[in-house]
Design a protein around this motif. Structure first.
Motif, PDB file in Angstrom:
ATOM      1  N   ARG A  37     -20.459 -15.925 -37.489  1.00 33.32           N
ATOM      2  CA  ARG A  37     -21.601 -15.802 -36.580  1.00 33.32           C
ATOM      3  C   ARG A  37     -22.906 -15.675 -37.357  1.00 33.32           C
ATOM      4  NH1 ARG A  37     -21.200 -11.165 -32.610  1.00 33.32           N
ATOM      5  NH2 ARG A  37     -22.951 -12.320 -31.703  1.00 33.32           N
ATOM      6  N   ILE A  38     -22.877 -14.949 -38.475  1.00 34.93           N
ATOM      7  CA  ILE A  38     -24.069 -14.825 -39.314  1.00 34.93           C
ATOM      8  C   ILE A  38     -24.486 -16.182 -39.861  1.00 34.93           C
ATOM      9  CG2 ILE A  38     -24.876 -13.936 -41.551  1.00 34.93           C
ATOM     10  CD1 ILE A  38     -23.254 -11.400 -40.963  1.00 34.93           C
ATOM     11  N   LEU A  39     -23.500 -16.978 -40.208  1.00 32.86           N
ATOM     12  CA  LEU A  39     -23.762 -18.294 -40.794  1.00 32.86           C
ATOM     13  C   LEU A  39     -24.294 -19.289 -39.776  1.00 32.86           C
ATOM     14  CD1 LEU A  39     -23.521 -20.088 -43.330  1.00 32.86           C
ATOM     15  CD2 LEU A  39     -21.162 -20.579 -42.645  1.00 32.86           C
ATOM     16  N   THR A  40     -23.860 -19.175 -38.514  1.00 33.26           N
ATOM     17  CA  THR A  40     -24.153 -20.236 -37.546  1.00 33.26           C
ATOM     18  C   THR A  40     -24.936 -19.803 -36.314  1.00 33.26           C
ATOM     19  OG1 THR A  40     -22.020 -19.854 -36.439  1.00 33.26           O
ATOM     20  CG2 THR A  40     -22.070 -21.482 -38.223  1.00 33.26           C
ATOM     21  N   GLU A  41     -24.872 -18.516 -35.912  1.00 33.42           N
ATOM     22  CA  GLU A  41     -25.426 -18.126 -34.618  1.00 33.42           C
ATOM     23  C   GLU A  41     -26.709 -17.306 -34.691  1.00 33.42           C
ATOM     24  OE1 GLU A  41     -22.611 -16.176 -32.111  1.00 33.42           O
ATOM     25  OE2 GLU A  41     -20.981 -17.556 -32.602  1.00 33.42           O
ATOM     26  N   ALA A  42     -26.837 -16.459 -35.689  1.00 30.62           N
ATOM     27  CA  ALA A  42     -27.977 -15.537 -35.738  1.00 30.62           C
ATOM     28  C   ALA A  42     -29.294 -16.289 -35.854  1.00 30.62           C
ATOM     29  CB  ALA A  42     -27.815 -14.588 -36.928  1.00 30.62           C
ATOM     30  N   ASP A  43     -30.367 -15.685 -35.303  1.00 29.55           N
ATOM     31  CA  ASP A  43     -31.697 -16.262 -35.472  1.00 29.55           C
ATOM     32  C   ASP A  43     -32.008 -16.371 -36.962  1.00 29.55           C
ATOM     33  OD1 ASP A  43     -31.960 -16.316 -32.772  1.00 29.55           O
ATOM     34  OD2 ASP A  43     -33.493 -14.757 -32.625  1.00 29.55           O
ATOM     35  N   GLY A  44     -32.456 -17.534 -37.381  1.00 24.15           N
ATOM     36  CA  GLY A  44     -32.764 -17.725 -38.794  1.00 24.15           C
ATOM     37  C   GLY A  44     -31.541 -17.784 -39.673  1.00 24.15           C
ATOM     38  N   SER A  45     -30.392 -18.195 -39.117  1.00 25.48           N
ATOM     39  CA  SER A  45     -29.170 -18.301 -39.911  1.00 25.48           C
ATOM     40  C   SER A  45     -29.342 -19.316 -41.032  1.00 25.48           C
ATOM     41  CB  SER A  45     -27.992 -18.707 -39.025  1.00 25.48           C
ATOM     42  OG  SER A  45     -28.153 -20.035 -38.555  1.00 25.48           O
ATOM     43  N   VAL A  46     -28.498 -19.203 -42.054  1.00 22.83           N
ATOM     44  CA  VAL A  46     -28.586 -20.113 -43.198  1.00 22.83           C
ATOM     45  C   VAL A  46     -28.411 -21.561 -42.751  1.00 22.83           C
ATOM     46  CG1 VAL A  46     -27.608 -20.712 -45.437  1.00 22.83           C
ATOM     47  CG2 VAL A  46     -27.697 -18.323 -44.731  1.00 22.83           C
ATOM     48  N   ALA A  47     -27.438 -21.805 -41.870  1.00 27.32           N
ATOM     49  CA  ALA A  47     -27.188 -23.172 -41.389  1.00 27.32           C
ATOM     50  C   ALA A  47     -28.396 -23.701 -40.625  1.00 27.32           C
ATOM     51  CB  ALA A  47     -25.944 -23.195 -40.512  1.00 27.32           C
TER      52      ALA A  47
END
Length: 372
Positions: A285-295
């Motif tokens: 979720r951190i990688l794909t969903e959070a605002d400003g995620s790396v992805a």
């Protein structure tokens, strides 16, 4: 002429008016309140909801931090009757302590200053003086009013306790007392070879952070000693023992004192916020969903260059698994992804397309594990 004083030809000045004006100029200026943006959160729950958009998981930490942010917002608005609510974020590395503090400063719309506790020492010892934080704050702020309400993030705070070692070295204990002086507030004047600065630090919000390895052992010893826990938030012994798998959430001030934090200092840190280890689902979720995620950041960057960027769901899950296995947490996600992107950028064809697949990760998995 009465109260008038002749100051020149046909020029007279009222003595009492002059004395009043002189007192106004010599009086200590009252710090101006910094009005948060109209869209700023108004309640602790609203602060938590905003943090939820950027920070995955860490519910307990966000709940505790949100109350502290709300209190600081009241102080920003000029309500100095609200006591400072300094924070301690404690838990494993790579689980979002720095990012959480950055998000907090952004919500408050105040400067964010990050310092490393290990670079400081007590005055007279080799190392930076804690009061030099004033320089960092003033350089980060656009106005003095902003500077007086900045968020100061002190990382590696646990390194000042010398837990598990021999006798605590003088400079570590002295550095803690130097931070204590900052938390006590007042005007701090500091100088170096280049400049001299002065700042009222009473309105700063300090967020201390550290991994505190071995803290769970300290907590376990207390819970099984039969002694009653002391401090706000402590639980009856029987109830605490029911949650032994989440020992870190049961820390109280006394545990940090046992760890090596000075009683006077931990006594002025009113908010203890546990940061828990991240599982693979949280990392996805951190990688794909959070605002400003790396992805999302890479997607926006490559779109400006006309490059199509795709991170397959299976690849995201594999990246999270690798970061979890190597205990690199959210920090490891960016490293893994950048390694794969760099390889494809170098060999990118005219199709201008970058696609991260699970096969690429599995093919370089052993090399990646060694690197992590």
């Amino acid at each position: 002429m009465g109260n008038l004083v002749e100051c020149g030809k046909d020029i007279y000045l009222c003595k009492s008016c002059a004395e009043t004006a002189l007192r106004c100029f010599s009086a200590k200026p009252v710090p101006a309140a910094v009005q948060p943006a109209m869209s700023a959160p108004q309640t602790p729950r609203e602060f938590a909801e905003e943090l939820d958009k950027s920070v995955i998981g860490q519910r307990e930490a966000k709940k505790a931090l949100s109350v502290a942010l709300w209190k600081h917002a009241q102080r920003l608005r000029g309500n100095t009757a609200v006591p400072p609510a300094h924070v301690l974020l404690y838990g494993p590395t790579g689980c979002g302590k720095t990012y959480l503090a950055q998000c907090a400063a952004k919500l408050l719309d105040v400067p964010f200053v990050r310092v490393d506790a290990t670079t400081f020492s007590e005055t007279g010892y080799k190392g930076r003086d804690v009061q030099e934080i004033v320089f960092n704050v003033l350089h980060a702020a656009k106005t003095r009013s902003q500077a007086e309400h900045a968020v100061v993030f002190v990382d590696e705070f646990d390194k000042l306790s010398a837990h598990g070692g021999g006798d605590r070295q003088a400079y570590q204990r002295g550095t803690q007392h130097a931070f204590l002086t900052m938390l006590e507030g007042g005007v701090v004047t500091v100088e170096n070879k280049q400049e001299t600065a002065e700042l009222d630090v009473s309105g700063l919000l300090f967020i201390f952070a550290g991994a505190f390895p071995g803290l769970d052992e300290v907590i376990s010893t207390r819970l099984h000693s039969g002694e009653r826990a002391i401090g706000f938030g402590s639980q009856p012994l029987g109830k605490a023992q029911e949650n032994t798998k989440n020992l870190i959430t049961q820390a109280v001030s006394a545990d940090f004192m046992t760890y090596g934090v000075e009683p006077e200092l931990i006594g002025r840190i009113s908010v203890l916020a546990p940061i828990l280890p991240l599982g693979a689902p949280d990392l996805v979720r951190i990688l794909t969903e959070a605002d400003g995620s790396v992805a999302a950041q890479y997607g926006a960057f490559f779109s400006q260059l006309g490059i199509d960027f795709t991170l397959e769901p299976a690849a995201a899950a594999k990246l999270a698994e690798l970061a979890h296995e190597t205990s690199t947490g959210a920090r490891g996600l960016r490293g893994w992804l950048e390694q794969l992107i760099a390889s494809q950028l170098f060999d990118m064809s005219e199709s201008k397309s970058i696609r991260i697949t699970v096969e690429q990760l599995e093919g370089g998995g052993s090399r990646g594990r060694k690197r992590g």
